[in-house]
Design a protein around this motif. Sequence first.
Motif, short mmCIF file in Angstrom:
data_model
loop_
_atom_site.label_atom_id
_atom_site.label_comp_id
_atom_site.label_asym_id
_atom_site.label_seq_id
_atom_site.Cartn_x
_atom_site.Cartn_y
_atom_site.Cartn_z
N LEU A 84 0.82 -1.22 0.00
CA LEU A 84 0.00 0.00 0.00
C LEU A 84 0.86 1.27 0.00
N PRO A 85 0.31 2.36 -0.50
CA PRO A 85 1.04 3.65 -0.46
C PRO A 85 0.97 4.28 0.93
N ILE A 86 1.68 3.68 1.88
CA ILE A 86 1.68 4.13 3.28
C ILE A 86 3.14 4.18 3.75
N SER A 87 3.49 5.21 4.52
CA SER A 87 4.85 5.28 5.07
C SER A 87 4.91 4.53 6.38
N GLU A 88 5.72 3.50 6.43
CA GLU A 88 5.77 2.64 7.62
C GLU A 88 6.29 3.41 8.83
N ALA A 89 5.64 3.20 9.98
CA ALA A 89 6.03 3.90 11.21
C ALA A 89 6.22 2.91 12.36
N THR A 90 6.57 1.66 12.04
CA THR A 90 6.73 0.67 13.11
C THR A 90 8.10 0.77 13.77
N GLY A 91 9.10 1.25 13.03
CA GLY A 91 10.45 1.29 13.57
C GLY A 91 11.09 -0.08 13.72
N LEU A 92 10.50 -1.10 13.10
CA LEU A 92 11.05 -2.45 13.20
C LEU A 92 12.35 -2.57 12.41
N PRO A 93 13.24 -3.47 12.85
CA PRO A 93 14.52 -3.62 12.12
C PRO A 93 14.31 -4.06 10.67
N TYR A 94 13.21 -4.75 10.39
CA TYR A 94 12.94 -5.20 9.01
C TYR A 94 11.82 -4.38 8.37
N ALA A 95 11.71 -3.12 8.78
CA ALA A 95 10.67 -2.24 8.21
C ALA A 95 10.93 -2.00 6.73
N SER A 96 9.93 -1.48 6.06
CA SER A 96 10.02 -1.20 4.63
C SER A 96 11.24 -0.32 4.32
N GLN A 97 11.95 -0.71 3.28
CA GLN A 97 13.08 0.11 2.83
C GLN A 97 12.68 1.04 1.71
N LYS A 98 11.38 1.01 1.37
CA LYS A 98 10.91 1.88 0.29
C LYS A 98 10.04 2.97 0.89
N PRO A 99 10.49 4.22 0.84
CA PRO A 99 9.70 5.31 1.43
C PRO A 99 8.30 5.37 0.80
N GLY A 100 7.30 5.47 1.65
CA GLY A 100 5.94 5.64 1.14
C GLY A 100 5.26 4.37 0.69
N VAL A 101 5.92 3.23 0.83
CA VAL A 101 5.28 1.96 0.45
C VAL A 101 5.43 0.98 1.61
N MET A 102 4.33 0.31 1.95
CA MET A 102 4.36 -0.59 3.11
C MET A 102 3.40 -1.77 2.92
N HIS A 103 3.83 -2.92 3.40
CA HIS A 103 2.91 -4.05 3.51
C HIS A 103 2.09 -3.84 4.77
N ALA A 104 1.03 -3.03 4.65
CA ALA A 104 0.22 -2.68 5.82
C ALA A 104 -1.10 -3.44 5.83
N CYS A 105 -1.20 -4.45 4.92
CA CYS A 105 -2.43 -5.26 4.93
C CYS A 105 -2.08 -6.73 5.06
#
Length: 398
Positions: A84-105
């Motif tokens: 999804l076009p979402i900026s990840e905010a979990t702070g996890l070590p394996y968080a999204s490396q692509k700004p503005g894109v996240m597996h949030a579903c």
Amino acid sequence: MSTLRRVQALAERFAEDTVTNRRQLHQQPELSFEERESAAFIARQLHSYAVDHRSGVAGNGVIAEVSGADSGPTVVLRADIDALPISEATGLPYASQKPGVMHACGHDAHTACLLTAVRILSQLSDTLPGTVRAIFQPAEEKLPGGARAMIQAGALANPRPRVAIGQHINPTLPTGSIGVRAGPFMASVDDIYLTVHGVGGHAAMPQQLIDPVLIASHVVVALQQIISRSSAPETPSVLSIGRMVANGATNVIPPSVEMAGTFRTVDETWRAAAHKLIRRCAEGTAAALGGSCELRIVSGYPSLYNDEALTSRIAEYAAEYVGPNNVQQLPLTMGGEDFAYYAREIPGCFYNLGVCPPGRLNKPDHLHSPRLDLDEAALMTGAGLLAWSAIRELQLTE
Ligand code: NI
């Protein structure tokens, strides 16, 4: 060892790889219709498990098949692979490396579970009285979706599968539990765009104008009355106008007003009738007040209907796998899902996998949230239950 125990033992043996696969996908999320790297990753894994597959189905789709010695029926397991076009905010070590894109579903989890399910099944092919077809489907999150294109590309042909099974994470259900619902489960999704035309001018001289702001206000109220008076009270429906732009000023009435909203329900006959009523109501209300209304309805996914017989069997397989106390009945949701297209073609069951860690049950995460964090311990269950459900379905004698 029983087949159930063998499935559970393999799910456990591959648990670490399942988590690794999920994190790999999670770090490199791709938007709908752009899942090239994800598809390549899926193909590489399937190759390493020595599982037959083809890539490039309807764009970035991948289809794998595992067959037993005997030819028998075919069962579909489906996962979606887009982000999804979402900026990840979990702070996890394996968080999204692509700004503005996240597996949030959770589609990273769906894909990782299905990969491991296929791996388990390929190790147990001696117990398979038929074929399991795994569909890794692109573009669930964006209309027109990937499911219809996959079906058009033959995902449900040669031979026609007996059933389709899909799994979605549910961050409000505890890890280790499964949620099911027979019958109507998720809503159809239609976008509505309206433009109300009047005559703009000086706000102090309304007698010279046709005020589209007032007309648009009447249209919003009239549209709500379609839902309250024309739909059967026992059929869930919702119409929401979320956008209403007049863009005049304190002393200026604009010439037109733009509106947009969503209409959702779970009955396809009523859905078609509602489209006509929405049009008649918007156009008629505007005309009665001297203006006009242009209306465009963009039909999205159909409502998702879980086949009753299949769903009660899936509940039974889940009870065998996680224990009867860990199988819950789910409420109907007005969210949408393009798994509905498969379930329109053949009996389908879309169920939920609990991914909420026990300590967070009082304050669960939500899908499409930039903070969505799922309990990876649940992936073992997700992978194993998919494999177990496929085996049990193939063992059914007609
Ligand atoms: Ni989803």
